[in-house]
Write a protein that holds these residues in place. Structure first.
Motif, PDB file in Angstrom:
ATOM      1  N   PRO A  64       0.807  -1.229   0.000  1.00 38.88           N
ATOM      2  CA  PRO A  64       0.000   0.000   0.000  1.00 38.88           C
ATOM      3  C   PRO A  64       0.832   1.268   0.000  1.00 38.88           C
ATOM      4  O   PRO A  64       0.411   2.290  -0.555  1.00 38.88           O
ATOM      5  CB  PRO A  64      -0.824  -0.124   1.287  1.00 38.88           C
ATOM      6  CG  PRO A  64      -0.117  -1.134   2.131  1.00 38.88           C
ATOM      7  CD  PRO A  64       0.538  -2.069   1.179  1.00 38.88           C
ATOM      8  N   MET A  65       2.016   1.227   0.585  1.00 37.67           N
ATOM      9  CA  MET A  65       2.857   2.420   0.636  1.00 37.67           C
ATOM     10  C   MET A  65       3.402   2.791  -0.737  1.00 37.67           C
ATOM     11  O   MET A  65       3.817   3.930  -0.956  1.00 37.67           O
ATOM     12  CB  MET A  65       4.011   2.206   1.619  1.00 37.67           C
ATOM     13  CG  MET A  65       3.564   1.910   3.044  1.00 37.67           C
ATOM     14  SD  MET A  65       2.414   3.172   3.671  1.00 37.67           S
ATOM     15  CE  MET A  65       3.471   4.614   3.664  1.00 37.67           C
ATOM     16  N   ALA A  66       3.433   1.824  -1.656  1.00 42.01           N
ATOM     17  CA  ALA A  66       3.950   2.083  -2.997  1.00 42.01           C
ATOM     18  C   ALA A  66       2.871   2.620  -3.935  1.00 42.01           C
ATOM     19  O   ALA A  66       3.176   3.027  -5.053  1.00 42.01           O
ATOM     20  CB  ALA A  66       4.549   0.799  -3.576  1.00 42.01           C
ATOM     21  N   ARG A  67       1.615   2.611  -3.494  1.00 36.80           N
ATOM     22  CA  ARG A  67       0.533   3.109  -4.350  1.00 36.80           C
ATOM     23  C   ARG A  67       0.512   4.636  -4.329  1.00 36.80           C
ATOM     24  O   ARG A  67       0.729   5.254  -3.294  1.00 36.80           O
ATOM     25  CB  ARG A  67      -0.820   2.561  -3.872  1.00 36.80           C
ATOM     26  CG  ARG A  67      -0.938   1.063  -3.940  1.00 36.80           C
ATOM     27  CD  ARG A  67      -2.201   0.562  -3.256  1.00 36.80           C
ATOM     28  NE  ARG A  67      -2.068  -0.856  -2.920  1.00 36.80           N
ATOM     29  CZ  ARG A  67      -2.724  -1.461  -1.940  1.00 36.80           C
ATOM     30  NH1 ARG A  67      -3.561  -0.767  -1.182  1.00 36.80           N
ATOM     31  NH2 ARG A  67      -2.533  -2.753  -1.704  1.00 36.80           N
ATOM     32  N   PRO A  68       0.198   5.251  -5.444  1.00 37.73           N
ATOM     33  CA  PRO A  68       0.126   6.719  -5.494  1.00 37.73           C
ATOM     34  C   PRO A  68      -1.125   7.231  -4.795  1.00 37.73           C
ATOM     35  O   PRO A  68      -2.089   6.494  -4.584  1.00 37.73           O
ATOM     36  CB  PRO A  68       0.087   7.017  -6.991  1.00 37.73           C
ATOM     37  CG  PRO A  68      -0.561   5.802  -7.592  1.00 37.73           C
ATOM     38  CD  PRO A  68      -0.104   4.640  -6.763  1.00 37.73           C
ATOM     39  N   THR A  69      -1.125   8.504  -4.443  1.00 32.53           N
ATOM     40  CA  THR A  69      -2.343   9.134  -3.951  1.00 32.53           C
ATOM     41  C   THR A  69      -3.252   9.424  -5.135  1.00 32.53           C
ATOM     42  O   THR A  69      -2.811   9.480  -6.283  1.00 32.53           O
ATOM     43  CB  THR A  69      -2.029  10.453  -3.227  1.00 32.53           C
ATOM     44  OG1 THR A  69      -1.477  11.382  -4.174  1.00 32.53           O
ATOM     45  CG2 THR A  69      -1.043  10.230  -2.085  1.00 32.53           C
ATOM     46  N   MET A  70      -4.531   9.648  -4.856  1.00 31.81           N
ATOM     47  CA  MET A  70      -5.471   9.896  -5.940  1.00 31.81           C
ATOM     48  C   MET A  70      -5.209  11.234  -6.611  1.00 31.81           C
ATOM     49  O   MET A  70      -5.495  11.407  -7.793  1.00 31.81           O
ATOM     50  CB  MET A  70      -6.910   9.824  -5.426  1.00 31.81           C
ATOM     51  CG  MET A  70      -7.363   8.420  -5.052  1.00 31.81           C
ATOM     52  SD  MET A  70      -7.077   7.172  -6.340  1.00 31.81           S
ATOM     53  CE  MET A  70      -7.922   7.879  -7.737  1.00 31.81           C
ATOM     54  N   ARG A  71      -4.667  12.189  -5.888  1.00 35.41           N
ATOM     55  CA  ARG A  71      -4.320  13.467  -6.513  1.00 35.41           C
ATOM     56  C   ARG A  71      -3.237  13.262  -7.568  1.00 35.41           C
ATOM     57  O   ARG A  71      -3.289  13.845  -8.660  1.00 35.41           O
ATOM     58  CB  ARG A  71      -3.866  14.458  -5.441  1.00 35.41           C
ATOM     59  CG  ARG A  71      -3.573  15.851  -5.978  1.00 35.41           C
ATOM     60  CD  ARG A  71      -3.211  16.782  -4.846  1.00 35.41           C
ATOM     61  NE  ARG A  71      -4.342  17.013  -3.963  1.00 35.41           N
ATOM     62  CZ  ARG A  71      -4.246  17.612  -2.777  1.00 35.41           C
ATOM     63  NH1 ARG A  71      -3.061  18.012  -2.347  1.00 35.41           N
ATOM     64  NH2 ARG A  71      -5.312  17.803  -2.042  1.00 35.41           N
ATOM     65  N   VAL A  72      -2.268  12.405  -7.249  1.00 38.38           N
ATOM     66  CA  VAL A  72      -1.204  12.101  -8.207  1.00 38.38           C
ATOM     67  C   VAL A  72      -1.768  11.285  -9.372  1.00 38.38           C
ATOM     68  O   VAL A  72      -1.356  11.458 -10.528  1.00 38.38           O
ATOM     69  CB  VAL A  72      -0.052  11.348  -7.512  1.00 38.38           C
ATOM     70  CG1 VAL A  72       0.967  10.866  -8.535  1.00 38.38           C
ATOM     71  CG2 VAL A  72       0.622  12.248  -6.484  1.00 38.38           C
ATOM     72  N   VAL A  73      -2.718  10.407  -9.090  1.00 33.13           N
ATOM     73  CA  VAL A  73      -3.345   9.610 -10.148  1.00 33.13           C
ATOM     74  C   VAL A  73      -4.011  10.523 -11.171  1.00 33.13           C
ATOM     75  O   VAL A  73      -3.903  10.309 -12.389  1.00 33.13           O
ATOM     76  CB  VAL A  73      -4.366   8.617  -9.551  1.00 33.13           C
ATOM     77  CG1 VAL A  73      -5.208   7.994 -10.656  1.00 33.13           C
ATOM     78  CG2 VAL A  73      -3.659   7.525  -8.766  1.00 33.13           C
ATOM     79  N   VAL A  74      -4.707  11.549 -10.690  1.00 33.37           N
ATOM     80  CA  VAL A  74      -5.341  12.504 -11.605  1.00 33.37           C
ATOM     81  C   VAL A  74      -4.290  13.145 -12.503  1.00 33.37           C
ATOM     82  O   VAL A  74      -4.472  13.264 -13.723  1.00 33.37           O
ATOM     83  CB  VAL A  74      -6.112  13.581 -10.817  1.00 33.37           C
ATOM     84  CG1 VAL A  74      -6.595  14.686 -11.753  1.00 33.37           C
ATOM     85  CG2 VAL A  74      -7.289  12.970 -10.081  1.00 33.37           C
ATOM     86  N   GLN A  75      -3.184  13.544 -11.915  1.00 32.99           N
ATOM     87  CA  GLN A  75      -2.108  14.162 -12.694  1.00 32.99           C
ATOM     88  C   GLN A  75      -1.525  13.197 -13.722  1.00 32.99           C
ATOM     89  O   GLN A  75      -1.198  13.589 -14.845  1.00 32.99           O
ATOM     90  CB  GLN A  75      -1.020  14.655 -11.747  1.00 32.99           C
ATOM     91  CG  GLN A  75      -1.468  15.790 -10.826  1.00 32.99           C
ATOM     92  CD  GLN A  75      -0.436  16.127  -9.767  1.00 32.99           C
ATOM     93  OE1 GLN A  75       0.486  15.345  -9.530  1.00 32.99           O
ATOM     94  NE2 GLN A  75      -0.587  17.281  -9.126  1.00 32.99           N
ATOM     95  N   LEU A  77      -3.150  10.668 -15.163  1.00 31.31           N
ATOM     96  CA  LEU A  77      -4.130  10.415 -16.220  1.00 31.31           C
ATOM     97  C   LEU A  77      -4.192  11.552 -17.230  1.00 31.31           C
ATOM     98  O   LEU A  77      -4.459  11.318 -18.417  1.00 31.31           O
ATOM     99  CB  LEU A  77      -5.516  10.182 -15.609  1.00 31.31           C
ATOM    100  CG  LEU A  77      -5.723   8.847 -14.880  1.00 31.31           C
ATOM    101  CD1 LEU A  77      -7.078   8.798 -14.208  1.00 31.31           C
ATOM    102  CD2 LEU A  77      -5.578   7.670 -15.850  1.00 31.31           C
ATOM    103  N   VAL A  78      -3.959  12.778 -16.779  1.00 31.16           N
ATOM    104  CA  VAL A  78      -3.993  13.910 -17.715  1.00 31.16           C
ATOM    105  C   VAL A  78      -2.623  14.201 -18.304  1.00 31.16           C
ATOM    106  O   VAL A  78      -2.471  15.116 -19.120  1.00 31.16           O
ATOM    107  CB  VAL A  78      -4.542  15.184 -17.022  1.00 31.16           C
ATOM    108  CG1 VAL A  78      -5.956  14.967 -16.561  1.00 31.16           C
ATOM    109  CG2 VAL A  78      -3.648  15.614 -15.866  1.00 31.16           C
ATOM    110  N   GLY A  79      -1.603  13.410 -17.923  1.00 28.01           N
ATOM    111  CA  GLY A  79      -0.275  13.566 -18.492  1.00 28.01           C
ATOM    112  C   GLY A  79       0.579  14.615 -17.834  1.00 28.01           C
ATOM    113  O   GLY A  79       1.630  14.996 -18.379  1.00 28.01           O
ATOM    114  N   GLU A  80       0.165  15.094 -16.655  1.00 26.67           N
ATOM    115  CA  GLU A  80       0.955  16.114 -15.956  1.00 26.67           C
ATOM    116  C   GLU A  80       2.009  15.504 -15.042  1.00 26.67           C
ATOM    117  O   GLU A  80       2.854  16.223 -14.507  1.00 26.67           O
ATOM    118  CB  GLU A  80       0.029  17.014 -15.146  1.00 26.67           C
ATOM    119  CG  GLU A  80      -0.923  17.853 -15.997  1.00 26.67           C
ATOM    120  CD  GLU A  80      -1.858  18.695 -15.161  1.00 26.67           C
ATOM    121  OE1 GLU A  80      -1.810  18.547 -13.911  1.00 26.67           O
ATOM    122  OE2 GLU A  80      -2.637  19.477 -15.738  1.00 26.67           O
TER     123      GLU A  80
END
Length: 722
Positions: A648-659, A661-664
């Motif tokens: 679980p510690m290696a999973r990204p946060t959802m804020r980072v996931v959004v970034q 997905l949009v390529g940021e």
């Protein structure tokens, strides 16, 4: 005498000419209705059949079916004068109903059809039995009443009217949501279709009422002559299902057609357009349908009041002191009275609050537990759902059943969630109330209000036009295009980022899955069903509970410890990402041979194995063909693997996931071989001791005295929970 003779001859000549005109036109005018039709007057094709005086276009089946049916008036109707380009005027009134024995299944719809052929029947699903995939039959004009949103035909939603001219892509569309008519409600719906040959205008009206609305839902100009192939065409209805149990019934039908004269003057109807059907041709049962409630009468303004006073003074009819003092006195009295009433109300509220301070019971939900937009009465929600009719059921959520409803006051179409009567069900509903009542995000299902009466707890949500994501992915005939899929994943990720990191208290959803992701009319994702959600303070450790959710979406550490965190939501989202990209369910049964028992296939494990073999793109949905950007697909699959990392510690946060997905932001490096996650025996025992429930009822741990660790996801010596 000669003048009289000439006048008499002129009259006789006119009578003869009129007789000849009527005789010549009698063959070209058609009029009938269900009261005058016989069995030989109707032609039934495909699944169409008669049932208790009505015509049903589709089968009465309790199991999902894909089929089409058509009913036609058996005699061809003259829609164009032979040898000319003059098209007929026509008027048709019909009443129909669309019901679904399993409302969660996807429908099709029905259409009023003008066809050159009385033998042809089109395909099921979005084709509505009007046309087939090859568009074999040309010269078709139809008015569709569509209950299936099909992106192939550029449908706006699953509840609209469209004018189809030789194509299932509608030339004009009317949104029935605007006028509060729900085709799938099961209620009787009335429609008027009127076309004028002289003005070349078609008007389509739709209403629950027997009275034709003032404004048409569709009004447009087109030359009927350009679209019909023959002078004589067949008229009727067609309907279809698409893996559903939708039943389409025509309860009443009247039709009339006629020609204007050569000057454009309508010899029968001088207004130049067909009138509405006469009362004796209307559906005699339509009056039993309750029309939408009338709007409140407008309140007269102060200006009108003072004008009336002045008028009375002028006429000597106003003798009291109020009139004599004029409008200024009226304003003063009204202001003083309003001030006094406000003062009394504030005093009463203060006194009542002092009296009730410190007194709280489970029934006082309105003030202490929930802060909602609106409180509904049980009576209006019961009426909206037809007494919680089983035919109105559209889904089952955590600890509750969801019904389709039409609010009597506004005509709005809503989803009404009714909690189960168990104590646990009510507790989950109270949890859902207290959480979602304070949430506001464009990618969350909006809660309109609530009701707590008669021992019932009801939640009222916006109804999502396109249902749930799992239905669109796996039960729809159409293939959800890749741009829609990417937009849906981005929407869910945004909603979770809001819940995890932007709310005052962190919200852990605990039940992220495709069936809890709803789609609005634009295929925008709306996350719903907060029955299992929990609120915790930021940076606080959650309590251990019984692991709840759906297999295939549950994180391994959650199954093992019962502690739900934002990282367990991230794992569930990762499973959804892989599900949307691959078009496969998280848990699927695979047949291993003829006559042999199927085995369960885990989607997350399968994609990890493809990644290990360097064949990650094999996971992409084959139904998409090449209609996607390869690099974008690869990125999405890698995001799914990063979110479903065993650690679980290696999973990204959802804020980072959004970034990502949009390529940021770049996707983190995901190892080719799936990592393992180990718990020491002492850590696991401490976790189990902290649990509030015996987790042995959920998982079975097989160990030997020599083993000193449990391994998740990699080693055969430990416990594989993924």
């Amino acid at each position: 005498m000669s003048f009289f003779s000439c006048g008499f001859c002129s009259i006789v000549a006119k009578i003869l000419l009129l007789s000849l005109f009527l005789a010549g036109n009698s063959f070209s005018e058609t009029q009938f209705d269900f009261g005058t039709l016989t069995l030989t007057s109707l032609k039934l094709l495909g699944d169409a059949h008669l049932s208790n005086g009505s015509v049903r276009l589709t089968r009465d089946l309790t199991v999902p079916n894909s089929g089409a049916g058509k009913v036609l008036y058996s005699k061809p109707v003259n829609f164009r004068r032979p040898g000319t380009r003059n098209s007929a005027s026509f008027s048709s009134f019909f009443s129909f109903s669309i019901t679904n024995l399993n409302p969660s299944s996807i429908g099709g719809g029905l259409a009023f059809v003008i066809s050159p052929d009385d033998q042809f029947i089109g395909d099921a699903g979005g084709f509505l039995g009007v046309m087939d995939r090859k568009n074999t039959l040309n010269g078709v004009v139809a008015v569709e009443f569509d209950t299936l949103m099909d992106t192939q035909f550029k449908d706006i939603n699953g509840n609209h009217v469209g004018l189809d001219l030789n194509s299932m892509i509608s030339t004009r569309v009317g949104d029935l949501e605007i006028i509060g008519v729900d085709l799938k409600s099961g209620d009787l719906v009335n429609s008027w279709v009127e076309y004028s040959g002289s003005t070349q205008m078609i008007n389509v009206y739709v209403s629950y009422s027997n009275v034709k609305p003032k404004d048409p839902i569709i009004s447009t100009a087109f030359d009927l002559n350009e679209y019909i192939l023959n002078d004589f065409m067949f008229v009727g209805f067609s309907g279809s299902t698409q893996g559903s149990t939708e039943i389409h019934s025509i309860e009443w039908w009247s039709f009339s057609s006629f020609f204007d004269d050569d000057t454009g003057y309508n010899s029968v109807f001088p207004t130049g357009r067909p009138p509405p059907p006469p009362a004796n041709l209307m559906n005699p049962t339509a009056d039993t349908v309750k029309p939408p409630p009338p709007s409140l009468a407008p309140v007269e303004s102060d200006h009108n009041d003072t004008a009336a006073i002045q008028e009375k003074e002028k006429n000597g009819k106003c003798h009291n002191q109020l009139c004599k003092d004029g409008p200024g006195a009226v304003v003063g009295v009204v202001t003083a009275g309003a001030f006094f009433l406000v003062f009394c109300a504030v005093a009463l509220i203060w006194a009542y609050s002092k009296k009730m301070k410190g007194v709280k019971t489970p029934e006082t939900l309105a003030s202490d537990v929930i802060k909602m937009p609106r409180e509904f009465t049980y009576k209006e929600l019961k009426f909206a759902t037809k007494g919680f009719d089983s035919n109105r059921v559209i889904g089952h959520g955590a600890f509750g059943t969801v019904y389709r409803g039409i609010l009597p006051a506004t005509g709005d179409i809503v989803a009404v969630k009714r909690c189960s009567h168990s104590g646990q069900g009510k507790a989950e509903f109270l949890s859902e109330l207290s959480i979602i009542g304070t949430l506001r995000h464009r990618n969350l299902v909006r809660l309109q209000g609530w009701c707590h009466e008669k021992g019932e707890i009801l939640l009222v949500y916006d109804l999502m036009a396109n249902g749930s994501l799992d239905k669109v992915l796996f039960e729809s005939r159409m293939v959800l295009p890749w741009p829609y899929r990417h937009k849906i994943l981005l929407g869910v990720a945004s909603a979770l980022a809001y819940l995890h990191q932007e709310c005052e208290n962190q919200v852990i959803h605990r039940d992220i899955k495709a069936s809890n992701i709803m789609l609005d009319e634009g295929f925008n994702a709306r996350l719903g069903d907060f029955g299992l959600a929990r609120q915790i303070e930021h940076d606080k450790s959650p309590d251990a509970t019984v692991a709840a959710g759906t297999m295939g979406y549950l994180a391994p550490e959650y199954l093992l410890t019962g502690r739900a965190t934002e990282k367990t939501d991230v794992f569930s989202f990762g499973a959804v990402v892989l599900e949307v990209a691959s078009g496969r369910r998280p848990i699927e049964k695979e047949v291993i041979g003829v006559g042999k028992v199927g085995v369960s296939s885990n989607l997350v494990e399968w994609v990890w194995s493809l990644h290990r073999e360097g064949r990650l793109m094999v996971a992409s949905d084959p139904r998409l063909g090449n209609e996607y950007h390869e690099e974008e697909m690869r990125r999405v699959l890698m995001v799914g693997l990063a979110c479903s990392h065993p650690d679980p510690m290696a999973r990204p946060t959802m804020r980072v996931v959004v970034q990502m997905l949009v390529g940021e932001a770049e996707v983190p490096i995901v190892p080719r071989t799936k990592p393992t996650l180990s718990f020491s025996t002492s850590q696991l025992l401490m976790t189990l001791q902290d649990s509030v429930t015996d987790l042995n009822e959920i998982i079975t741990i097989s160990t030997s005295s020599s083993e000193n660790s449990f391994t998740c996801g990699g080693s055969s010596h430990g416990l594989d929970l993924v």
